[in-house]
Design an enzyme around this catalytic site. Structure first.
Site, PDB file in Angstrom:
ATOM      1  N   GLY A  40       0.807  -1.219   0.000  1.00  0.00           N
ATOM      2  CA  GLY A  40       0.000   0.000   0.000  1.00  0.00           C
ATOM      3  C   GLY A  40       0.842   1.273   0.000  1.00  0.00           C
ATOM      4  CB  CYS A  42       2.594   2.137   4.786  1.00  0.00           C
ATOM      5  SG  CYS A  42       3.862   1.963   6.028  1.00  0.00           S
ATOM      6  N   GLY A 179       1.873  23.327   3.484  1.00  0.00           N
ATOM      7  CA  GLY A 179       1.399  22.497   4.601  1.00  0.00           C
ATOM      8  C   GLY A 179       2.567  22.130   5.499  1.00  0.00           C
ATOM      9  N   GLY A 181       2.425  20.106   8.199  1.00  0.00           N
ATOM     10  CA  GLY A 181       2.030  18.985   9.053  1.00  0.00           C
ATOM     11  C   GLY A 181       3.073  17.881   9.017  1.00  0.00           C
ATOM     12  CE1 TYR A 182       0.498  13.705  12.308  1.00  0.00           C
ATOM     13  CE2 TYR A 182       2.245  12.066  12.364  1.00  0.00           C
ATOM     14  CZ  TYR A 182       1.112  12.629  12.915  1.00  0.00           C
ATOM     15  OH  TYR A 182       0.595  12.115  14.070  1.00  0.00           O
ATOM     16  CG  HIS A 442      24.818   4.584  32.633  1.00  0.00           C
ATOM     17  ND1 HIS A 442      24.320   5.861  32.470  1.00  0.00           N
ATOM     18  CD2 HIS A 442      26.171   4.704  32.701  1.00  0.00           C
ATOM     19  CE1 HIS A 442      25.341   6.716  32.457  1.00  0.00           C
ATOM     20  NE2 HIS A 442      26.469   6.032  32.592  1.00  0.00           N
TER      21      HIS A 442
END
Ligand code: FAD
Ligand code: NAD
Length: 467
Positions: A40, A42, A179, A181-182, A442
């Site tokens: 698709g 993505c 735009g 946005g994302y 750590h």
């Protein structure tokens, strides 16, 4: 091609292909019809190609900004080779998924499915054959497409949608991104690092309006350092040819125009559902007012036999939301009565990255909580210092009464990975002491989550206890 199937899945994106695999795992005979490419938006035109290019451009940027570490480098960037490598990443992944679907016994059909009734569809196969397929249940996963602004036709060369911007290996000298946005901010950052002079034209008064301003501040500040010119309060109206390129003309709220010269423009002003490929009326389906298919929490539409998942079913239009909804729908069809997750993390792969899950402090207040907030800046993180990447912070939002974690937000290095632990905390109902007592290895960035929890409790070790 069978004449009947227990489950018909329409669309092979992260919603559809995952739903098909889960349905087969649960013993259901399943047919997946995809008209363009498995994976698709993505995998073929969105998440994967953009993240491949973003990672590569981040590497170049890092290596050319590491003088502090005594590294002086002038890398040569071969743009066609870079874009060809991105294509191999996409091909490897989509090819792998097509194989996986076959090996898991999903019947895979290369074609377009249109409903003929509530329980049958016409399948126009890529080889020209048209057949009728009867189904017991269908899962509609037809995704979304970019919204085309009037005055900005995607067919005309200098005006690109995100798919075209990720496919072309032309890096414009001057780029306007409409735009903020994302998509606008991910692509602006990427193109700025590839050498374009980028102007973002955003209608509202800030970038990334879906996120609280304090999470966006470090992104806007670094975008400016990268040379990205953010122009706010301007709605793109049309474009015109000029002697040496084009100009994008935008209007402010008083109707005054401003124009921005460039060689190309990317328009990313949101996405709309794809419902016109499936003949909804034949199945008795009616999209809601905003065009999306309305469903219940399990993905069931008003028509008993039909489910809808992913972008076509509305916000959040994110790949992992589509996947989760696909699994839930398949399980519901199989009679499992699944409980859908209550939270969905969101990430923007800018520089620095932003990630967020659950409630912000403001949303917690609006929901009636007296929120307890913990904060830890990456400037105090040993690992962030060793990586030379100290912008940003971790923020935890919890119930002041019970300490239960309601939200977690990160802006900074590896925010996209750190949100995993925060999602588990919110979804799993953990409280602030759980995160404070957890032994974080750590030196890692994940220590910032533990430190943020300690800050919320007023017992921070490596910072003062002030926010
Ligand atoms: P889609 O992936 O759009 O798939 C739908 C499929 O249905 C398509 O392949 C289409 O060909 C097919 N189809 C349509 N009609 C028919 C029919 N009648 N018959 C057969 N097949 C049909 N999300 C993230 O979570 N992380 C990211 O980093 C991210 N980055 C993105 C970057 C960009 C540039 C873009 C555009 C999007 C990005 N997204 C990201 C959003 C993500 O791509 C979508 O949320 C996700 O693809 C939705 O999945 P879906 O299965 O609902 O639909
Ligand atoms: P978006 O909704 O994120 O941003 C669109 C922006 O365009 C908004 O800020 C809006 O104010 C602005 N805008 C609208 N009309 C305008 C105009 N005429 N002139 C100037 N600005 C205008 O939409 P998007 O960036 O197209 O992305 C679509 C969706 O794709 C996202 O909502 C998200 O669900 C998904 N996506 C996700 C990721 C990710 O998860 N990392 C990445 C890319 C896309």
């Amino acid at each position: 091609m069978p004449a009947e199937t227990e489950v018909l899945v329409v669309g092979g994106g992260p919603g559809g292909y995952v739903a098909a695999i889960r349905a087969v795992q649960l013993g259901l005979d399943t047919t997946l019809v995809e008209r363009e490419g498995i994976g698709g938006t993505c995998l073929n035109h969105g998440c994967i190609p953009s993240k491949a290019l973003i990672t590569a451009t981040d590497q170049v940027h890092e290596i050319t900004h590491s003088e502090e570490m005594g590294i002086y480098a002038e890398p040569y960037l071969d743009i066609p080779e870079l874009f060809a490598w991105k294509d191999t990443v996409v091909d490897d992944l989509t090819g792998g998924i097509a194989n996986l679907l076959r090996r898991k016994s999903v019947t895979l059909v290369d074609g377009t499915a249109t409903f003929a009734s509530e329980t049958s569809a016409t399948i126009s196969q890529a080889d020209g054959e048209t057949v009728t397929l009867d189904f017991e249940h269908a899962i509609l996963a037809t995704g979304s497409r970019p919204i085309e602004l009037p005055g900005f036709n995607f067919g005309s060369d200098p005006i690109l949608d995100s798919r075209q911007a990720l496919a072309t290996d032309r890096v414009p000298d001057r780029l306007v991104v409409v735009g903020g946005g994302y998509i606008g901010m991910e692509l602006s950052t990427m193109f700025a690092k590839l050498g374009s002079a980028v102007t973002v034209v955003e209608m509202l008064d800030d970038i990334m309006p879906a996120f609280p301003a304090h999470l966006v501040d470090p992104v806007r500040e670094h975008a400016t350092e990268l040379g990205i010119d953010c122009q706010f309060g301007l709605a793109a109206d049309h474009w015109e040819e000029t002697a040496d390129g084009i100009e994008v003309v935008a209007e402010n709220q008083s109707g005054e125009s401003e124009s921005f010269d460039c060689d190309a423009a990317v328009v990313a002003v949101g996405r709309e559902p794809v419902t016109d490929t499936v003949n909804l009326p034949a199945a008795g389906l009616d999209p809601g007012e905003n065009g999306f298919i309305e469903t219940d929490d399990q993905g069931q539409t008003d028509v008993d036999s039909i489910f809808a998942v992913g972008d076509v079913a509305g916000e959040p239009m994110l790949a992992h939301a589509a996947t989760s909804e696909g699994v839930v729908a398949a399980e519901q069809i199989a009679g499992e009565e699944p409980t859908p997750p209550s939270t969905t993390p969101a990430i923007v792969f800018t520089d620095p990255e932003v990630s967020s899950v659950g409630l912000s402090e403001r949303e917690a207040e609006d929901a009636g909580y007296d929120p307890l907030v913990g904060h830890f800046p990456f400037s105090a993180s040993g690992r962030a210092l060793t990586a030379g990447d100290t912008a940003g912070f971790v923020e935890l939002v919890a119930s002041g009464d019970t300490g239960r974690v309601l939200g977690g937000h990160v802006v900074g290095p590896e925010a996209s990975e750190l949100v995993g632990e925060l999602t588990l905390a919110v979804e799993g109902g953990h409280d602030i002491p759980d995160l404070a007592e957890l032994v974080h290895p750590h030196p890692t960035l994940s220590e910032a989550i533990g430190e943020s929890a300690e800050n919320a409790l007023g017992q921070a070790i490596n910072t003062t206890n002030k926010r």
